[in-house]
Design a protein around this motif. Structure first.
Motif, PDB file in Angstrom:
ATOM      1  N   MET A  95       0.837  -1.201   0.000  1.00  0.00           N
ATOM      2  CA  MET A  95       0.000   0.000   0.000  1.00  0.00           C
ATOM      3  C   MET A  95       0.874   1.255   0.000  1.00  0.00           C
ATOM      4  O   MET A  95       1.793   1.379   0.787  1.00  0.00           O
ATOM      5  N   GLU A  96       0.572   2.145  -0.904  1.00  0.00           N
ATOM      6  CA  GLU A  96       1.272   3.429  -0.933  1.00  0.00           C
ATOM      7  C   GLU A  96       0.741   4.306   0.202  1.00  0.00           C
ATOM      8  O   GLU A  96      -0.312   4.033   0.743  1.00  0.00           O
ATOM      9  N   GLU A  97       1.478   5.350   0.526  1.00  0.00           N
ATOM     10  CA  GLU A  97       0.981   6.304   1.520  1.00  0.00           C
ATOM     11  C   GLU A  97      -0.267   7.006   0.969  1.00  0.00           C
ATOM     12  O   GLU A  97      -0.294   7.409  -0.191  1.00  0.00           O
ATOM     13  N   VAL A  98      -1.299   7.106   1.789  1.00  0.00           N
ATOM     14  CA  VAL A  98      -2.541   7.746   1.357  1.00  0.00           C
ATOM     15  C   VAL A  98      -2.759   9.007   2.186  1.00  0.00           C
ATOM     16  O   VAL A  98      -2.639   8.982   3.404  1.00  0.00           O
ATOM     17  N   THR A 114      -0.372   5.024   6.323  1.00  0.00           N
ATOM     18  CA  THR A 114       0.644   4.105   5.795  1.00  0.00           C
ATOM     19  C   THR A 114       0.343   2.724   6.383  1.00  0.00           C
ATOM     20  O   THR A 114      -0.443   2.620   7.320  1.00  0.00           O
ATOM     21  N   THR A 164      -2.787  11.013   7.243  1.00  0.00           N
ATOM     22  CA  THR A 164      -1.758  10.340   6.451  1.00  0.00           C
ATOM     23  C   THR A 164      -1.764   8.871   6.861  1.00  0.00           C
ATOM     24  O   THR A 164      -1.572   8.549   8.032  1.00  0.00           O
TER      25      THR A 164
END
Lengths: 140, 116
Positions: free
Chosen positions: A1-4, A67, A65
Motif C-alpha cells: 500500500m502506498e501512503e494515502v 501508511t 496520512t
C-alpha cells in the motif's frame, strides 16, 4: 500500500454534519483493509476531536496520512485555544455550553477518550490563535 | 439474540431496517451521553438511548453498532433515518423507559460491552 493522504473541512457550529469527516475517514480505512478494532480506535478519537472543533473552535481542517505502519491525523482549528491543557485532559472537566450537553457531549470525556485510543497525542495551542492536535495510531 | 427478538421483547416498532431483522447481537450499551458510549472501544452491537439527534447515529457508526433503540417513546427524525439507512443501522423505538428496556434485554441474555 502506498501512503494515502486525505483532507477534510469541518464547518463551525454545524452539529448536523459534525462527524461527517470522521465517518468518511472510517470508510476509507475500511476500504484500505485495516483491522476493525484499529479502525474503531481511529474513528472514536477523530470523531471526538471533530466534535471539539465544532463545539469550541470555528471549525477547521483535518488531514490524515495513512501508511501500512500507522495512521496520523492532524486536526487544526483557529479557535480560542485551550488555556489549561492539563485541566482539559482531566476526565469530567468540561467547558461545553448546555446546548452541547443536550446533544450527548460535553461530559468532559472528549480529550481523555482521544488520549485513550491513540498511541501518540500532541496538542499545540495558543490563546486566540488556535489549536492543532496531532494523533498517531500504530497498526500493530 | 436477533434484532427481531429485541423488537418483541421491548414491544417496540421498527423505524428503519426491516431487512436486517435476522442480525445477531450479543452486547449492548445504554446511555444518553455519547462520550460515555465512545469510552469503550470493544464492539457493542446495540445502543439504547433517550437522546434524539444525528450524533446518536454517528456515534453508533463510529462504534460499528448494528442497532439503535430509542426508549421512552422518542422518535428519530427523517435526517437521522436517512443517516441510518446510508450506514445500514437498524432503528427501533419503544415506549418503555431506559431502565425497563435494559432490564428486559439483560434478562433475556444480552450483555454489556465487558461481557458482564
Amino acid at each position: 500500500m502506498e501512503e494515502v493522504k486525505l483532507h477534510y473541512d469541518v464547518n463551525a457550529y454545524d452539529f448536523i454534519c459534525a462527524g461527517e469527516a470522521s465517518g468518511k475517514l472510517k470508510r476509507s480505512l475500511k476500504d484500505l483493509g485495516f483491522d476493525a478494532t484499529l479502525i474503531r480506535k481511529v474513528a472514536i478519537a477523530v470523531y471526538e476531536a471533530e466534535i471539539n472543533m465544532v463545539i469550541h473552535a470555528e471549525g477547521g481542517v483535518i488531514d490524515a496520512t495513512i501508511t501500512p505502519e500507522d495512521i496520523t491525523v492532524v486536526l487544526a482549528d483557529k479557535g480560542p485555544g485551550i488555556p489549561d491543557i492539563e485541566l482539559a485532559m482531566k476526565e469530567g472537566y468540561s467547558t461545553a455550553p448546555e446546548n452541547v450537553r443536550s446533544l450527548g457531549f460535553g461530559a468532559g470525556m472528549g480529550l481523555p477518550n482521544i488520549k485513550k485510543y491513540t498511541d501518540e497525542m500532541d496538542i499545540e495551542t495558543e490563546i486566540g490563535v488556535g489549536t492543532t492536535i496531532t494523533l498517531k495510531i500504530y497498526n500493530k | 439474540m436477533t434484532v427481531k427478538e429485541i423488537v418483541e421483547i421491548l414491544e417496540g416498532t421498527i423505524v428503519y431496517g426491516e431487512d436486517f431483522l435476522d442480525r445477531e447481537v450479543h452486547t449492548a450499551c445504554g446511555s444518553d451521553m455519547m462520550s460515555d458510549v465512545l469510552a469503550y472501544v470493544k464492539e457493542q452491537a446495540v445502543l439504547l438511548t433517550g437522546l434524539v439527534n444525528p450524533q446518536v447515529v454517528r456515534t453508533a457508526e463510529m462504534m460499528d453498532m448494528k442497532c439503535i433503540v430509542f426508549v421512552r417513546g422518542k422518535s428519530p427524525d427523517i435526517g437521522m433515518i436517512n443517516l441510518a439507512e446510508d450506514r445500514d443501522i437498524v432503528l427501533i423505538k419503544t415506549d418503555l423507559e431506559m431502565f425497563t428496556s435494559c432490564g428486559r434485554l439483560y434478562a433475556k441474555g444480552l450483555r454489556g460491552g465487558s461481557g458482564k
